[in-house]
Motif scaffolding. Structure first.
Motif, PDB file in Angstrom:
ATOM      1  N   UNK A  95       0.803  -1.233   0.000  1.00 16.67           N
ATOM      2  CA  UNK A  95       0.000   0.000   0.000  1.00 16.67           C
ATOM      3  C   UNK A  95       0.834   1.280   0.000  1.00 16.67           C
ATOM      4  N   UNK A  96       1.952   1.287   0.724  1.00 19.58           N
ATOM      5  CA  UNK A  96       2.784   2.494   0.718  1.00 19.58           C
ATOM      6  C   UNK A  96       3.427   2.697  -0.647  1.00 19.58           C
ATOM      7  N   UNK A  97       3.926   1.629  -1.241  1.00 16.64           N
ATOM      8  CA  UNK A  97       4.533   1.743  -2.560  1.00 16.64           C
ATOM      9  C   UNK A  97       3.531   2.152  -3.620  1.00 16.64           C
ATOM     10  N   UNK A  98       2.316   1.622  -3.507  1.00 20.61           N
ATOM     11  CA  UNK A  98       1.275   1.975  -4.473  1.00 20.61           C
ATOM     12  C   UNK A  98       0.868   3.434  -4.346  1.00 20.61           C
ATOM     13  N   UNK A  99       1.076   4.026  -3.181  1.00 18.34           N
ATOM     14  CA  UNK A  99       0.727   5.430  -2.965  1.00 18.34           C
ATOM     15  C   UNK A  99       1.920   6.362  -3.139  1.00 18.34           C
ATOM     16  N   UNK A 100       3.030   5.878  -3.696  1.00 17.43           N
ATOM     17  CA  UNK A 100       4.226   6.709  -3.799  1.00 17.43           C
ATOM     18  C   UNK A 100       4.088   7.850  -4.797  1.00 17.43           C
ATOM     19  N   UNK A 101       3.033   7.863  -5.598  1.00 21.06           N
ATOM     20  CA  UNK A 101       2.770   9.017  -6.459  1.00 21.06           C
ATOM     21  C   UNK A 101       2.617  10.276  -5.615  1.00 21.06           C
ATOM     22  N   UNK A 102       2.143  10.113  -4.376  1.00 22.18           N
ATOM     23  CA  UNK A 102       1.967  11.254  -3.478  1.00 22.18           C
ATOM     24  C   UNK A 102       3.298  11.939  -3.164  1.00 22.18           C
ATOM     25  N   UNK A 103       4.413  11.200  -3.253  1.00 20.77           N
ATOM     26  CA  UNK A 103       5.712  11.822  -2.991  1.00 20.77           C
ATOM     27  C   UNK A 103       6.038  12.901  -4.005  1.00 20.77           C
ATOM     28  N   UNK A 104       5.578  12.738  -5.229  1.00 15.50           N
ATOM     29  CA  UNK A 104       5.912  13.698  -6.272  1.00 15.50           C
ATOM     30  C   UNK A 104       4.813  14.704  -6.544  1.00 15.50           C
ATOM     31  N   UNK A 105       3.561  14.321  -6.327  1.00 17.91           N
ATOM     32  CA  UNK A 105       2.459  15.206  -6.698  1.00 17.91           C
ATOM     33  C   UNK A 105       1.594  15.627  -5.528  1.00 17.91           C
ATOM     34  N   UNK A 106       1.829  15.097  -4.342  1.00 17.09           N
ATOM     35  CA  UNK A 106       0.975  15.393  -3.197  1.00 17.09           C
ATOM     36  C   UNK A 106       1.048  16.849  -2.763  1.00 17.09           C
ATOM     37  N   UNK A 107      -0.048  17.374  -2.296  1.00 14.67           N
ATOM     38  CA  UNK A 107      -0.094  18.775  -1.857  1.00 14.67           C
ATOM     39  C   UNK A 107       0.698  18.988  -0.572  1.00 14.67           C
ATOM     40  N   UNK A 108       0.953  17.937   0.195  1.00 10.21           N
ATOM     41  CA  UNK A 108       1.702  18.061   1.445  1.00 10.21           C
ATOM     42  C   UNK A 108       3.214  18.008   1.229  1.00 10.21           C
ATOM     43  N   UNK A 109       3.644  17.801  -0.012  1.00  5.97           N
ATOM     44  CA  UNK A 109       5.073  17.691  -0.300  1.00  5.97           C
ATOM     45  C   UNK A 109       5.746  19.045  -0.137  1.00  5.97           C
ATOM     46  N   UNK A 110       6.860  19.057   0.578  1.00  8.32           N
ATOM     47  CA  UNK A 110       7.618  20.295   0.769  1.00  8.32           C
ATOM     48  C   UNK A 110       8.236  20.719  -0.555  1.00  8.32           C
ATOM     49  N   UNK A 111       8.031  21.961  -0.923  1.00 14.34           N
ATOM     50  CA  UNK A 111       8.540  22.482  -2.193  1.00 14.34           C
ATOM     51  C   UNK A 111       9.677  23.483  -1.994  1.00 14.34           C
ATOM     52  N   UNK A 112       9.886  23.913  -0.738  1.00 13.39           N
ATOM     53  CA  UNK A 112      10.879  24.937  -0.456  1.00 13.39           C
ATOM     54  C   UNK A 112      11.692  24.535   0.772  1.00 13.39           C
ATOM     55  N   UNK A 113      12.889  25.091   0.871  1.00 14.18           N
ATOM     56  CA  UNK A 113      13.708  24.880   2.052  1.00 14.18           C
ATOM     57  C   UNK A 113      13.132  25.744   3.163  1.00 14.18           C
ATOM     58  N   UNK A 114      12.850  25.124   4.307  1.00 13.47           N
ATOM     59  CA  UNK A 114      12.346  25.855   5.465  1.00 13.47           C
ATOM     60  C   UNK A 114      13.385  25.795   6.573  1.00 13.47           C
ATOM     61  N   UNK A 115      13.549  26.899   7.281  1.00 19.09           N
ATOM     62  CA  UNK A 115      14.556  26.997   8.331  1.00 19.09           C
ATOM     63  C   UNK A 115      13.937  27.679   9.546  1.00 19.09           C
ATOM     64  N   UNK A 116      14.185  27.108  10.705  1.00 20.50           N
ATOM     65  CA  UNK A 116      13.761  27.737  11.952  1.00 20.50           C
ATOM     66  C   UNK A 116      15.009  28.039  12.758  1.00 20.50           C
ATOM     67  N   UNK A 117      15.221  29.303  13.016  1.00 15.99           N
ATOM     68  CA  UNK A 117      16.418  29.738  13.749  1.00 15.99           C
ATOM     69  C   UNK A 117      16.410  29.179  15.172  1.00 15.99           C
TER      70      UNK A 117
END
Length: 188
Positions: free
Chosen positions: A87-109
């Motif tokens: 099930x996790x492998x079948x849902x791996x499309x979410x890694x590339x197209x999911x809305x929760x995927x981080x698109x930017x570098x985030x930093x917390x000082x």
């Protein structure tokens, strides 16, 4: 829709009056299903890949259309998974197209409460500076009268989601930097 049209579109009627008495072909096919196309038919290319989730290494076919991943399925040519994915492998499309995927570098000082965006070059420079400083401040040339040439300033914990080649290169990198605490989650 008239009664005659409705009866003619009814699969049981088509099964009893047509050339498909078992209802496995044309009798069971509606106009809607006759017009369906496979979801991977429009892909520009298929890229062979390996599932990123665990150390099993199940093969995947990644379907790309217009430069974007549109579907990921099990690779039937894979001797490991023979076309199957968990099930996790079948849902791996979410890694590339999911809305929760981080698109930017985030930093917390340090001691900060908010995340801020950084560009990738700045983040990579920060990481390199910290590795160099940790190595310099934690470097031991000798320990107990023996030459050790190591750093205790950082360690590496690899993951089972990486393949053998990636883990090998990480091990080589951290060994070259002088780290001795190099471990993988699969052994812990």
């Amino acid at each position: 829709m008239g009664i005659r049209t409705w009866i003619n579109s009814w699969p049981v009627y088509r099964q009893l009056t047509g050339d498909d008495p078992l209802g496995r072909g044309a009798a069971a096919r509606s106009e809607y299903t006759a017009n369906l196309t496979p979801r991977v038919e429009t892909a520009d290319r298929v890229v062979k890949s390996v599932c990123p989730y665990c150390a099993v290494g199940c093969g995947q076919n990644v379907y790309v259309e217009g430069g974007k991943v549109t579907q990921i399925e099990g690779d039937p040519d894979s001797p490991v998974s023979r076309g199957r994915l968990c099930p996790k492998g079948a849902a791996s499309l979410q890694l590339t197209t999911g809305s929760a995927r981080a698109q930017h570098v985030l930093y917390r000082r340090p001691h900060g409460t908010e995340w801020e965006r950084l560009d990738l070059d700045t983040a990579m420079d920060m990481i390199a500076d910290r590795v160099i400083e940790s190595r310099r401040s934690g470097w031991e040339e000798e320990h107990g009268g023996r030459r050790v040439r190591r750093t205790m300033g950082f360690a590496s914990l690899g993951g089972a989601t990486l393949d053998n080649e990636e883990n090998y290169l990480i091990k080589k990198l951290f060994t070259a930097l002088g780290a001795v605490q190099i471990e993988n989650q699969a052994r812990i």
